[in-house]
Write a protein that holds these residues in place. Structure first.
Motif, PDB file in Angstrom:
ATOM      1  N   THR A  32       0.835  -1.206   0.000  1.00  0.00           N
ATOM      2  CA  THR A  32       0.000   0.000   0.000  1.00  0.00           C
ATOM      3  C   THR A  32       0.869   1.256   0.000  1.00  0.00           C
ATOM      4  O   THR A  32       0.472   2.275  -0.561  1.00  0.00           O
ATOM      5  CB  THR A  32      -0.958   0.034   1.204  1.00  0.00           C
ATOM      6  OG1 THR A  32      -0.212  -0.118   2.400  1.00  0.00           O
ATOM      7  CG2 THR A  32      -2.009  -1.050   1.104  1.00  0.00           C
ATOM      8  N   ASP A  33       2.036   1.179   0.592  1.00  0.00           N
ATOM      9  CA  ASP A  33       2.941   2.331   0.589  1.00  0.00           C
ATOM     10  C   ASP A  33       3.354   2.680  -0.839  1.00  0.00           C
ATOM     11  O   ASP A  33       3.348   3.851  -1.232  1.00  0.00           O
ATOM     12  CB  ASP A  33       4.189   2.060   1.427  1.00  0.00           C
ATOM     13  CG  ASP A  33       3.892   2.000   2.910  1.00  0.00           C
ATOM     14  OD1 ASP A  33       2.979   2.717   3.368  1.00  0.00           O
ATOM     15  OD2 ASP A  33       4.582   1.245   3.612  1.00  0.00           O
ATOM     16  N   LEU A  59      -7.163   2.262  -0.483  1.00  0.00           N
ATOM     17  CA  LEU A  59      -8.307   2.239   0.427  1.00  0.00           C
ATOM     18  C   LEU A  59      -9.005   0.884   0.463  1.00  0.00           C
ATOM     19  O   LEU A  59      -9.602   0.530   1.488  1.00  0.00           O
ATOM     20  CB  LEU A  59      -9.293   3.343   0.047  1.00  0.00           C
ATOM     21  CG  LEU A  59      -8.775   4.752   0.333  1.00  0.00           C
ATOM     22  CD1 LEU A  59      -9.749   5.788  -0.208  1.00  0.00           C
ATOM     23  CD2 LEU A  59      -8.526   4.961   1.817  1.00  0.00           C
ATOM     24  N   LYS A  60      -8.918   0.108  -0.604  1.00  0.00           N
ATOM     25  CA  LYS A  60      -9.469  -1.247  -0.577  1.00  0.00           C
ATOM     26  C   LYS A  60      -8.728  -2.110   0.438  1.00  0.00           C
ATOM     27  O   LYS A  60      -9.309  -2.994   1.051  1.00  0.00           O
ATOM     28  CB  LYS A  60      -9.372  -1.904  -1.957  1.00  0.00           C
ATOM     29  CG  LYS A  60     -10.402  -1.413  -2.935  1.00  0.00           C
ATOM     30  CD  LYS A  60     -10.231  -2.133  -4.260  1.00  0.00           C
ATOM     31  CE  LYS A  60     -11.182  -1.595  -5.299  1.00  0.00           C
ATOM     32  NZ  LYS A  60     -10.989  -2.246  -6.606  1.00  0.00           N
ATOM     33  N   LYS A  61      -7.431  -1.837   0.597  1.00  0.00           N
ATOM     34  CA  LYS A  61      -6.605  -2.618   1.522  1.00  0.00           C
ATOM     35  C   LYS A  61      -6.582  -2.023   2.926  1.00  0.00           C
ATOM     36  O   LYS A  61      -6.408  -2.736   3.902  1.00  0.00           O
ATOM     37  CB  LYS A  61      -5.181  -2.725   0.977  1.00  0.00           C
ATOM     38  CG  LYS A  61      -5.116  -3.495  -0.321  1.00  0.00           C
ATOM     39  CD  LYS A  61      -3.747  -3.403  -0.937  1.00  0.00           C
ATOM     40  CE  LYS A  61      -3.771  -4.053  -2.309  1.00  0.00           C
ATOM     41  NZ  LYS A  61      -2.634  -3.701  -3.118  1.00  0.00           N
ATOM     42  N   ASP A  62      -6.712  -0.707   2.999  1.00  0.00           N
ATOM     43  CA  ASP A  62      -6.668  -0.009   4.294  1.00  0.00           C
ATOM     44  C   ASP A  62      -7.615   1.179   4.225  1.00  0.00           C
ATOM     45  O   ASP A  62      -7.228   2.268   3.831  1.00  0.00           O
ATOM     46  CB  ASP A  62      -5.240   0.455   4.596  1.00  0.00           C
ATOM     47  CG  ASP A  62      -5.129   1.211   5.911  1.00  0.00           C
ATOM     48  OD1 ASP A  62      -6.134   1.335   6.644  1.00  0.00           O
ATOM     49  OD2 ASP A  62      -4.023   1.711   6.200  1.00  0.00           O
ATOM     50  N   TYR A  63      -8.871   0.935   4.591  1.00  0.00           N
ATOM     51  CA  TYR A  63      -9.897   1.967   4.462  1.00  0.00           C
ATOM     52  C   TYR A  63      -9.643   3.186   5.354  1.00  0.00           C
ATOM     53  O   TYR A  63     -10.250   4.227   5.159  1.00  0.00           O
ATOM     54  CB  TYR A  63     -11.288   1.383   4.741  1.00  0.00           C
ATOM     55  CG  TYR A  63     -11.513   1.004   6.187  1.00  0.00           C
ATOM     56  CD1 TYR A  63     -12.070   1.901   7.085  1.00  0.00           C
ATOM     57  CD2 TYR A  63     -11.161  -0.260   6.647  1.00  0.00           C
ATOM     58  CE1 TYR A  63     -12.278   1.553   8.410  1.00  0.00           C
ATOM     59  CE2 TYR A  63     -11.356  -0.610   7.964  1.00  0.00           C
ATOM     60  CZ  TYR A  63     -11.924   0.291   8.840  1.00  0.00           C
ATOM     61  OH  TYR A  63     -12.113  -0.045  10.145  1.00  0.00           O
ATOM     62  N   SER A  66      -5.404   7.717   5.750  1.00  0.00           N
ATOM     63  CA  SER A  66      -5.795   9.128   5.633  1.00  0.00           C
ATOM     64  C   SER A  66      -5.155   9.817   4.437  1.00  0.00           C
ATOM     65  O   SER A  66      -5.767  10.699   3.830  1.00  0.00           O
ATOM     66  CB  SER A  66      -5.455   9.888   6.919  1.00  0.00           C
ATOM     67  OG  SER A  66      -4.061   9.865   7.159  1.00  0.00           O
ATOM     68  N   GLY A  67      -3.963   9.415   4.066  1.00  0.00           N
ATOM     69  CA  GLY A  67      -3.303  10.025   2.916  1.00  0.00           C
ATOM     70  C   GLY A  67      -4.076   9.777   1.633  1.00  0.00           C
ATOM     71  O   GLY A  67      -4.278  10.686   0.818  1.00  0.00           O
ATOM     72  N   ALA A  68      -4.537   8.545   1.446  1.00  0.00           N
ATOM     73  CA  ALA A  68      -5.296   8.201   0.244  1.00  0.00           C
ATOM     74  C   ALA A  68      -6.654   8.906   0.248  1.00  0.00           C
ATOM     75  O   ALA A  68      -7.107   9.404  -0.784  1.00  0.00           O
ATOM     76  CB  ALA A  68      -5.473   6.694   0.143  1.00  0.00           C
ATOM     77  N   ARG A  69      -7.294   8.962   1.410  1.00  0.00           N
ATOM     78  CA  ARG A  69      -8.587   9.675   1.487  1.00  0.00           C
ATOM     79  C   ARG A  69      -8.414  11.151   1.174  1.00  0.00           C
ATOM     80  O   ARG A  69      -9.192  11.733   0.414  1.00  0.00           O
ATOM     81  CB  ARG A  69      -9.221   9.494   2.862  1.00  0.00           C
ATOM     82  CG  ARG A  69      -9.830   8.120   3.044  1.00  0.00           C
ATOM     83  CD  ARG A  69     -10.595   8.022   4.314  1.00  0.00           C
ATOM     84  NE  ARG A  69      -9.670   8.279   5.430  1.00  0.00           N
ATOM     85  CZ  ARG A  69     -10.018   8.366   6.685  1.00  0.00           C
ATOM     86  NH1 ARG A  69     -11.269   8.240   7.033  1.00  0.00           N
ATOM     87  NH2 ARG A  69      -9.127   8.565   7.627  1.00  0.00           N
ATOM     88  N   ASP A  70      -7.391  11.766   1.749  1.00  0.00           N
ATOM     89  CA  ASP A  70      -7.123  13.185   1.488  1.00  0.00           C
ATOM     90  C   ASP A  70      -6.807  13.419   0.012  1.00  0.00           C
ATOM     91  O   ASP A  70      -7.245  14.404  -0.578  1.00  0.00           O
ATOM     92  CB  ASP A  70      -5.963  13.687   2.348  1.00  0.00           C
ATOM     93  CG  ASP A  70      -6.297  13.727   3.831  1.00  0.00           C
ATOM     94  OD1 ASP A  70      -7.489  13.629   4.192  1.00  0.00           O
ATOM     95  OD2 ASP A  70      -5.346  13.838   4.634  1.00  0.00           O
ATOM     96  N   ALA A  71      -6.041  12.510  -0.568  1.00  0.00           N
ATOM     97  CA  ALA A  71      -5.671  12.639  -1.981  1.00  0.00           C
ATOM     98  C   ALA A  71      -6.907  12.578  -2.868  1.00  0.00           C
ATOM     99  O   ALA A  71      -7.042  13.364  -3.815  1.00  0.00           O
ATOM    100  CB  ALA A  71      -4.668  11.559  -2.362  1.00  0.00           C
TER     101      ALA A  71
END
Length: 82
Positions: A32-33, A59-63, A66-71
């Motif tokens: 995910t990183d 987000l599928k792997k780690d809902y 926060s970085g992906a949600r913010d992006a």
């Protein structure tokens, strides 16, 4: 495989950074990183649709990432401005 904690890119480094992160993903498809890092690189390059794909993969792997949600929120804002 490799833990990407944080990174800063200088102008002109995006292509080599993208190649390196894609190499990591080729050897560790569950990172995910690396997916998040690739999403950020693609966002900076203006490839917003592809960036969105990688943020969604994170987000599928780690809902709770926060970085992906913010992006994704940034990408939504960018898309509404065009």
């Amino acid at each position: 495989f490799t833990k990407l904690v944080s990174f800063r890119l200088l102008p002109g480094e995006l292509e080599s950074a993208e190649s390196e992160v894609r190499y990591i993903l080729a050897h560790d498809i569950h990172s995910t990183d690396a997916e998040y890092a690739l999403g950020r690189i693609l966002e900076l390059k203006g490839s917003l649709k592809e960036a969105s794909h990688y943020f969604h993969q994170v987000l599928k792997k780690d809902y709770r990432h926060s970085g992906a949600r913010d992006a994704l929120q940034r990408l939504i804002k960018k898309n509404t401005k065009t």
